[in-house]
Design an enzyme around this catalytic site. Structure first.
Site, PDB file in Angstrom:
ATOM      1  N   SER A   1      -8.006   5.953   8.485  1.00  0.00           N
ATOM      2  CA  SER A   1      -8.085   5.161   9.383  1.00  0.00           C
ATOM      3  C   SER A   1      -6.781   5.549  10.895  1.00  0.00           C
ATOM      4  O   SER A   1      -7.121   6.022  11.517  1.00  0.00           O
ATOM      5  CB  SER A   1      -8.971   4.021   9.713  1.00  0.00           C
TER       6      SER A   1
ATOM      7  N   SER B   1       0.182   7.238   8.218  1.00  0.00           N
ATOM      8  CA  SER B   1       1.741   6.439   7.980  1.00  0.00           C
ATOM      9  C   SER B   1       1.939   8.215   7.838  1.00  0.00           C
ATOM     10  O   SER B   1       1.452   8.463   7.065  1.00  0.00           O
ATOM     11  CB  SER B   1       1.381   6.089   7.373  1.00  0.00           C
TER      12      SER B   1
ATOM     13  N   GLU C   1      -0.023  -1.049  -0.144  1.00  0.00           N
ATOM     14  CA  GLU C   1      -0.081  -0.186   0.002  1.00  0.00           C
ATOM     15  C   GLU C   1       0.876   1.035   0.203  1.00  0.00           C
ATOM     16  O   GLU C   1      -0.071   2.383  -0.536  1.00  0.00           O
ATOM     17  CB  GLU C   1      -0.939  -0.095   0.838  1.00  0.00           C
TER      18      GLU C   1
ATOM     19  N   ARG D   1       9.353   4.672   5.460  1.00  0.00           N
ATOM     20  CA  ARG D   1       8.746   5.066   6.437  1.00  0.00           C
ATOM     21  C   ARG D   1       8.656   5.667   7.751  1.00  0.00           C
ATOM     22  O   ARG D   1       9.814   4.763   8.510  1.00  0.00           O
ATOM     23  CB  ARG D   1       7.226   3.825   7.084  1.00  0.00           C
TER      24      ARG D   1
HETATM   25  P1  ADP Z   1      -8.065   4.010   4.735  1.00  0.00           P
HETATM   26  O1  ADP Z   1      -7.910   3.344   4.007  1.00  0.00           O
HETATM   27  O2  ADP Z   1      -8.085   2.897   6.101  1.00  0.00           O
HETATM   28  O3  ADP Z   1      -9.340   3.024   4.833  1.00  0.00           O
HETATM   29  P2  ADP Z   1      -8.665   6.068   4.410  1.00  0.00           P
HETATM   30  O4  ADP Z   1      -7.646   7.544   3.200  1.00  0.00           O
HETATM   31  O5  ADP Z   1      -9.553   5.602   3.493  1.00  0.00           O
HETATM   32  O6  ADP Z   1      -8.126   5.221   5.075  1.00  0.00           O
HETATM   33  O7  ADP Z   1      -9.978   7.295   4.597  1.00  0.00           O
HETATM   34  C1  ADP Z   1     -11.064   6.728   5.882  1.00  0.00           C
HETATM   35  C2  ADP Z   1     -10.808   7.891   6.648  1.00  0.00           C
HETATM   36  O8  ADP Z   1     -11.454   9.475   6.004  1.00  0.00           O
HETATM   37  C3  ADP Z   1     -12.437   8.019   8.340  1.00  0.00           C
HETATM   38  O9  ADP Z   1     -11.261   6.974   9.070  1.00  0.00           O
HETATM   39  C4  ADP Z   1     -13.068   8.770   8.503  1.00  0.00           C
HETATM   40  O10 ADP Z   1     -11.848   9.754   9.145  1.00  0.00           O
HETATM   41  C5  ADP Z   1     -12.775  10.153   6.949  1.00  0.00           C
HETATM   42  N1  ADP Z   1     -14.467   9.546   5.684  1.00  0.00           N
HETATM   43  C6  ADP Z   1     -14.315   9.977   4.775  1.00  0.00           C
HETATM   44  N2  ADP Z   1     -14.992  10.062   4.205  1.00  0.00           N
HETATM   45  C7  ADP Z   1     -15.930   9.162   5.072  1.00  0.00           C
HETATM   46  C8  ADP Z   1     -16.909   7.965   4.402  1.00  0.00           C
HETATM   47  N3  ADP Z   1     -17.745   8.773   3.525  1.00  0.00           N
HETATM   48  N4  ADP Z   1     -17.345   7.004   5.318  1.00  0.00           N
HETATM   49  C9  ADP Z   1     -16.448   7.466   6.576  1.00  0.00           C
HETATM   50  N5  ADP Z   1     -14.868   7.756   6.936  1.00  0.00           N
HETATM   51  C10 ADP Z   1     -15.141   8.458   6.227  1.00  0.00           C
END
Ligand code: ADP
Length: 354
Positions: free
Chosen positions: A178, A181, A127, A193
């Site tokens: 979530s 990094s 990733e 990293r």
């Molecule tokens: P991951 O790859 O960990 O899923 P993202 O870059 O997609 O990470 O970001 C997830 C974060 O973005 C969530 O924790 C929340 O804070 C935010 N977020 C933005 N839009 C949304 C959505 N539609 N639903 C849930 N979380 C969202």
């Protein structure tokens, strides 16, 4: 074919789909099935009620491996992955592809499901490699991708300005998903990293749901926009009665996030909106502070913030911009990218094309 890259994260699945103009205009069985799939990918019904195509991010007339076409950007909650797989099965995606490129933790978690449900092998990419690769690709192909804020906390004077990122090295990437990094990038393909923190976008949303009863990210941000975090946080002036001039700490600086919530009266006076705002400010400032220390340690001045936490979230972007500038006495620059959370998925697609 079809050409897509998937980043299956802890909260959201990011799907980038390349629609080649030449192949779709051919009269063949493959073109017909492709156009059916494309229609399906572009319709929201494919991802459950919460899936969305970010049409404003779409990139037209891009070239990939000698084909010109459009890149589409789609996201849906990772919790809908099984619904997506069932629909993909019914639309016959497997008849066109045998391998799909995927990155993110879900590329491992859902590998078996892909095989069983749609007979697809997942070609897995790391990733963080994908993230860096995606940033390079989009920056090179999208003129107005990178920007910064002038006067970020001044409502009247604040302006979003284009930043020329064509000569980027070295730079720090702070990926706020979530979790968080932080990477130091020195040259194409050369990065490390530096660190991470578990207090990220997931923490903001989780705490906000608990504290306010909200159910979506959009709702949490809308509440935060109407709130006042100083009703919740203990400020320097709550302790000193004013500024703490010896160390140049102004009275309105947060001394203790949520520090006023030890008093029943203050709890009673804090609204849902105030709690949402304080949660957003707490998480954002903590990330900003870690990012700043990393930048100083690594001797890097350009700090690029990405990840879906920044989606529809100008409050955090402006706070980060202000914090980087203020606490570094103007030496660090906070930068942002329009495609926020999609770089991993784009990079994954590009790895396939190599
Ligand atoms: P991951 O790859 O960990 O899923 P993202 O870059 O997609 O990470 O970001 C997830 C974060 O973005 C969530 O924790 C929340 O804070 C935010 N977020 C933005 N839009 C949304 C959505 N539609 N639903 C849930 N979380 C969202």
């Amino acid at each position: 074919m079809p050409w897509f890259g998937m980043d299956i994260g802890g909260t959201l699945v990011k799907l980038v789909y390349f629609e080649p103009y030449d192949i779709l205009s051919e009269e063949s069985q493959e073109a017909e099935t492709l156009s059916k799939i494309q229609h399906y990918l572009k319709s929201n019904s494919a991802y459950g009620a919460t899936g969305k195509r970010d049409a404003h991010l779409q990139m037209d007339n891009v070239e990939i491996q000698g084909h010109v076409g459009t890149l589409h950007f789609i996201r849906f909650p990772t919790s809908e992955m099984r619904v997506f797989l069932e629909l993909a099965k019914s639309k016959g995606i497997a008849t066109l592809a045998s391998t799909v490129c995927a990155t993110g933790g879900g590329a491992y978690k859902f590998e078996e499901d892909f095989k069983r449900e749609v007979n697809l092998e997942l070609h897995k990419f790391d990733e963080l490699d994908s993230l860096i690769c995606g940033i390079h690709y989009i920056e090179a192909n999208c003129e107005e991708e990178c920007y910064y804020f002038n006067n970020p906390l001044n409502e009247e004077l604040c302006e979003k300005k284009h930043f020329d990122f064509s000569n980027p090295y070295p730079f720090l990437v702070v990926n706020i998903g979530s979790g968080v990094s932080i990477l130091a990038v020195y040259a194409p393909g050369h990065y490390k990293r530096v660190t991470g923190t578990s207090l990220g976008g997931g923490t903001f949303l989780g705490l906000c749901c608990l504290l306010t009863g909200c159910e979506t990210f959009e709702e949490a941000i809308a509440l935060a926009e109407m709130g006042d975090s100083t009703k919740v946080d203990k400020l320097v002036r709550d302790i000193y009665g004013g500024d703490y001039p010896k160390f140049n700490l102004q009275g309105d600086t947060v001394a203790s996030s949520f520090g006023n919530m030890i008093s029943k009266d203050r709890v009673g006076a804090a609204s849902k909106e105030d709690l949402a705002r304080a949660t957003l400010v707490t998480i954002t400032n903590n990330i900003g502070s870690i990012a700043r220390m990393c930048a100083v340690n690594e001797g890097i001045v350009k700090v690029v913030f990405v990840g879906n936490f920044l989606r529809v979230n100008p409050i955090s972007m402006k706070l980060l911009a202000y914090a980087m500038d203020f606490w570094s006495k103007g030496t660090l620059k906070a930068l942002f990218l329009e495609h926020e959370g999609y770089f991993g998925a784009v990079g994954c697609l590009m790895e396939l094309m190599k």
